[in-house]
Write a protein that holds these residues in place. Structure first.
Motif, PDB file in Angstrom:
ATOM      1  N   GLU A  45       1.258 -11.832  -3.346  1.00 52.69           N
ATOM      2  CA  GLU A  45       2.013 -10.806  -3.723  1.00 52.69           C
ATOM      3  C   GLU A  45       2.133  -9.452  -3.225  1.00 52.69           C
ATOM      4  O   GLU A  45       2.952  -8.710  -2.522  1.00 52.69           O
ATOM      5  N   LYS A  46       0.776  -8.695  -3.023  1.00 55.23           N
ATOM      6  CA  LYS A  46       0.469  -7.430  -2.530  1.00 55.23           C
ATOM      7  C   LYS A  46       0.824  -7.498  -0.911  1.00 55.23           C
ATOM      8  O   LYS A  46       1.313  -6.623  -0.473  1.00 55.23           O
ATOM      9  N   LEU A  47       0.446  -8.591  -0.287  1.00 57.12           N
ATOM     10  CA  LEU A  47       0.578  -8.823   0.969  1.00 57.12           C
ATOM     11  C   LEU A  47       2.239  -8.472   1.396  1.00 57.12           C
ATOM     12  O   LEU A  47       2.660  -8.453   2.238  1.00 57.12           O
ATOM     13  N   SER A  48       3.018  -9.550   0.592  1.00 55.99           N
ATOM     14  CA  SER A  48       4.424  -9.457   0.761  1.00 55.99           C
ATOM     15  C   SER A  48       4.818  -8.057   0.679  1.00 55.99           C
ATOM     16  O   SER A  48       5.973  -7.599   1.224  1.00 55.99           O
ATOM     17  N   GLY A  49       4.408  -7.425  -0.515  1.00 56.41           N
ATOM     18  CA  GLY A  49       4.866  -5.966  -0.623  1.00 56.41           C
ATOM     19  C   GLY A  49       4.464  -5.031   0.617  1.00 56.41           C
ATOM     20  O   GLY A  49       5.416  -4.260   1.103  1.00 56.41           O
ATOM     21  N   ASP A  50       3.338  -5.466   1.201  1.00 56.25           N
ATOM     22  CA  ASP A  50       3.001  -4.499   2.194  1.00 56.25           C
ATOM     23  C   ASP A  50       3.602  -4.896   3.688  1.00 56.25           C
ATOM     24  O   ASP A  50       4.059  -4.073   4.514  1.00 56.25           O
ATOM     25  N   MET A  51       4.131  -6.089   3.802  1.00 54.86           N
ATOM     26  CA  MET A  51       5.136  -6.555   4.950  1.00 54.86           C
ATOM     27  C   MET A  51       6.480  -5.888   4.896  1.00 54.86           C
ATOM     28  O   MET A  51       6.884  -5.328   5.683  1.00 54.86           O
ATOM     29  N   GLU A  52       6.904  -5.553   3.296  1.00 54.70           N
ATOM     30  CA  GLU A  52       8.140  -4.788   3.329  1.00 54.70           C
ATOM     31  C   GLU A  52       8.047  -3.486   3.565  1.00 54.70           C
ATOM     32  O   GLU A  52       8.709  -2.599   4.382  1.00 54.70           O
TER      33      GLU A  52
END
Length: 818
Positions: free
Chosen positions: A234-241
């Protein structure tokens, strides 16, 4: 991005895992003595065998065959499927005895007890609720296939949190009467740590700059506290954004993330993240225009536009602009207004033209304001806090402000607001405030202890929402080794409809400063008084208060202990009982976002107190308090604070001549009054300046930590019993504080740890202020809002001190604060 609560996410995930159960394998039973012919027949009756808990009527409800129906192979298969679909049975078989249809069933066991253990990352109540939503609950029917799939889903959930070593062991223990106990044991293991993040294709910016604001960070020396090196999908998805936003906010319209790879070490403890990107070229804005029905004057709306021609394109500025225009329209009734930024991209010239299309929608009127959940609190108490009114145009700012005012009352644990549209209309909404009441009154008997005051006992009856009308009433009594106190107070926060408050205070106090642990000059006083307090709100955050009061203060001196200068002050006044008519005017501004654990905002208060002409002693006191909070990051909050105080007398000083002689006893020289004759001395004594019983003090948990309570500032001359003299305070107080708060060290918001630097001292008048004599300390502190009351513990190292200072590194106080 709006995130669903953990419990809802878990319930949805678990539900999806078992939403399509497969058909259980049918177990062959010994066929009853029947005609085994597969030919169709007409069922003259239906017999059901094997039931224990489920009634025959329930089975017949789901069975698609009734008496008199023709039983065919197709009907039989349909019946078996229908009974399996109920989830009640492990085995279903249909047979025939003559013309009787025989349904033989084996029920699934029921769950007697469901136990969860070892889960920390996912709370037990969230996990239990998620299991209950899909039928795995005590008293429900046990389905092993569902349990297996739930186990797999939980493993996936923990993997998404970076815990790849998780082991989930379900255990099913059979019991009598077709029951089972189900135990789910979780061994979470350690979260995998991110050892390296690699961005491939970044040429315009340094990777360190891009990664600075990511939640997923490489392992570093602060990771033990921030926990930012723990991998989470979940954190990585936010970081990609965030990565995408980084480039779009800097004009790279064609930026793309080509691929993302996450690899894990064989021991599942280290993670490696890599992302391949294509930066593209930077674009500028060629034109900006606002179109559509702006409602408000065009130039007023255009003033909200932050993007300009020839600027570098920035999606963030476009979003802020859209939100600002939408908010402005929502505050004048257009609750459903939208602003659609329509870009026209010229890739050849690397230009973007922006058309901000305003779609206001209908103007919305608030039909009704509804309160739910306020069982004890009267509607009028909530309604008077409203800044949005019924029958008025919709205003989002007024609705939000009303919610904040309800939260500040202290009567409610939570306040939520909804704006459902009125059925059948497009231009009306209701505003619904859902509140969850909390205890607003208490009857408390408490014991407390502090190093300064010793053992304290107290009794308090308080009600902040008396009889649901919003009035505050309090009666209290407390006693310690140096203090007896009794008090009564009443406040009506809405004495007038405009929010003017009116309060009354009555008190009686006896202080015994002969207790050497209090660290002040030795004397005793009895103080009683009555006050009336008027509060006038001038803005949403600012309040002016006025206090009028009358009090009496009787002073008792101790021979050979009370310093001569204090006795001289009393003798110069000519009486030991000080009567005072006093008033205080104050102004306070509070923009903090929380009372106990603020992370941003400012609190400041200025007050001036004066005893009116005709009082025994005529003097004034000025006070200033200041605190400001900056959220440097979610893990660090900086607080700066200051306390300033000054007092002095006004009018003419009182002067008297007394006769007597100096007498020395036990190393203490005392002036003993006597008749005036040739052998006695004549002395002139004066009562001037701030009375000693109103002096400011410093040192201790609430001022300059690391120094003993009340010991900073002026002292009396040394004596045999008081080698360093007795602290007697001063008329000028200066204290400054710098504190770094770490809100993430505890999951609970009832406790906080901080590192601090305190500076301060008190002085006998402005003329005696000397910055070189300021004391300073540094240390760490814990503040915990415990059930017994606030607990404060600090450990400080005084790094700026003088010989003779009373040092106390470890300081604490706990117990009810009444």
């Amino acid at each position: 991005m709006t995130r669903l609560p953990t419990r809802r996410l878990l319930a949805l995930a678990l539900a999806s895992a078992v939403a399509t159960p497969g058909l259980a394998q049918t177990t062959a039973f010994p066929a009853p003595a029947t005609d085994s012919s597969a030919a169709a027949f007409v069922a003259s009756d239906i017999r059901i065998d094997g039931l224990q808990r489920i009634s025959a009527g329930t089975v017949l409800t789901y069975l698609p065959i009734e008496r008199g129906d023709a039983v065919t192979p197709g009907k039989t298969a349909e019946a078996i499927r229908a009974l399996y679909k109920t989830g009640f049975f492990e085995d279903v078989s249909l047979g025939r005895q003559g013309s009787i249809l025989v349904v033989t069933l084996r029920e699934r066991p029921s769950i007697n007890k469901l136990t969860l253990s070892g889960n920390k990352d996912i709370k037990t109540e969230d996990l239990t609720k998620g299991l209950a939503d899909i039928g795995l609950t005590e008293g429900g029917t046990f389905d092993r296939l569902a349990l297996d799939r739930v186990t797999q889903e939980l493993v996936r959930q923990y993997n998404n949190r970076g815990k790849y070593n998780v082991v989930i062991t379900p255990t099913v223990s059979p019991l009598d009467r077709n029951r089972v106990d189900v135990t789910i044991n979780v061994k979470e293991g350690k979260a995998a740590k991110i050892q390296h993040v690699n961005l491939v294709g970044t040429e315009k910016f340094e990777n360190e700059d891009i990664l600075e604001y990511w939640e997923s960070k490489e392992h570093n020396w602060l990771s033990w506290y921030r926990r930012d090196d723990q991998y989470s999908k979940e954190k990585l998805s936010g970081d990609m954004e965030k990565l995408n936003s980084w480039y779009l906010d800097r004009g790279y319209v064609d930026f793309s993330i080509d691929s993302t790879q996450v690899s894990i070490s064989p021991d599942k403890r280290d993670m490696f993240i890599s992302a391949d990107v294509t930066e593209g070229e930077q674009y500028k804005i060629s034109d900006v225009k606002v179109t559509g029905d702006t409602i408000l004057p065009q130039e007023e709306v255009e003033r909200m536009v932050l993007v300009r021609k020839d600027q570098i394109f920035s999606r963030r500025l476009l979003e802020v602009t859209s939100d600002s225009i939408t908010a402005m329209l929502s505050n004048v009734g257009y609750a459903f207004a939208k602003v659609n930024p329509i870009p026209t991209v010229d890739r050849e010239n690397r230009l973007v033209a922006i058309n901000l299309q305003v779609v206001p929608g209908p103007r919305v009127n608030v039909r009704r304001i509804i309160f739910k959940g306020n069982a004890r609190t009267g509607d009028e108490v909530l309604r008077r806090e409203m800044r949005q009114f019924e029958g008025a145009w919709y205003s989002q700012a007024a609705i939000d402000r009303s919610k904040i005012r309800l939260q500040r009352l202290g009567y409610f644990e939570t306040v939520d607001v909804e704006t459902p549209p009125v059925a059948g209309t497009a231009d009306q909404v209701d505003v619904v405030y859902n509140v969850k009441e909390t205890t607003s009154g208490s009857f408390t008997f408490g014991l407390g202890f502090s190093q300064t005051y010793g053992l304290q006992t107290s009794v308090q009856l308080s009600q902040n929402n008396f009889l649901g009308g919003g009035n505050r009433v309090s009666v209290d009594a407390s006693r310690s080794s140096y203090l007896q106190r009794y008090g009564f107070s009443f406040t009506n926060p809405y004495f007038t409809d405009t929010g003017v408050s009116l309060g009354y205070n009555l008190f009686y106090r006896e202080y015994d400063y002969s207790n050497s642990s209090f660290n002040t000059v030795q004397y005793n006083n009895t103080n009683a008084g009555a006050q009336m307090v008027l509060g006038v709100p001038i803005t949403e955050n600012d309040t002016v208060s006025v206090m009028f009061g009358i009090d009496s203060n009787q002073i008792f001196a101790y021979p050979n202990s009370t310093p001569q200068q204090l006795i001289d002050y009393i003798d110069a006044v000519g009486q030991r009982t000080f009567h005072a008519w006093r008033t205080e005017v104050g102004w306070a501004r509070d923009t903090r976002n929380d009372y106990f654990m603020p992370t941003r905002g400012t609190y400041q208060r200025v007050s001036a107190e004066i005893t009116l002409p005709g009082s025994t002693a005529e003097y004034y006191k000025l006070n200033y308090e200041f605190s400001k909070y900056w959220m440097l990051s979610p893990a660090f909050v900086l607080r700066t604070g200051a306390q300033l105080g000054y007092g002095d007398s006004y009018g003419d000083a009182r002067t008297r001549q007394v006769c007597g002689s100096d007498t020395t006893s036990n190393g203490v020289t005392v002036f003993v009054p006597a008749d005036c004759n040739g052998s006695n001395l004549k002395r002139t004594i004066t009562a001037d300046g701030l009375p000693f019983f109103e002096n400011f003090y410093a040192g201790g948990v609430n001022s300059v930590r690391g120094f003993d309570d009340n010991t900073l500032g002026p002292r009396t001359p040394p004596t045999q019993f008081y080698v360093n003299g007795q602290p007697y305070g001063g008329s000028l107080k200066t204290i400054g504080q710098l504190e770094m708060v770490f809100p993430k060290l505890f999951d609970s918001n009832a406790a906080r740890i901080s590192a601090f630097v305190d500076v301060g001292n008190v002085y006998d008048g402005v003329d005696n202020f000397d910055a070189n004599t300021l004391r300073a300390s540094a240390g760490v502190a814990l503040l915990w809002r415990a059930p017994v009351g606030p607990i404060q513990i600090s450990y400080a190292f005084p790094f700026r001190k003088q010989p003779g200072d009373d040092i106390e590194r470890l300081q604490f106080t706990f117990g009810g604060q009444f």
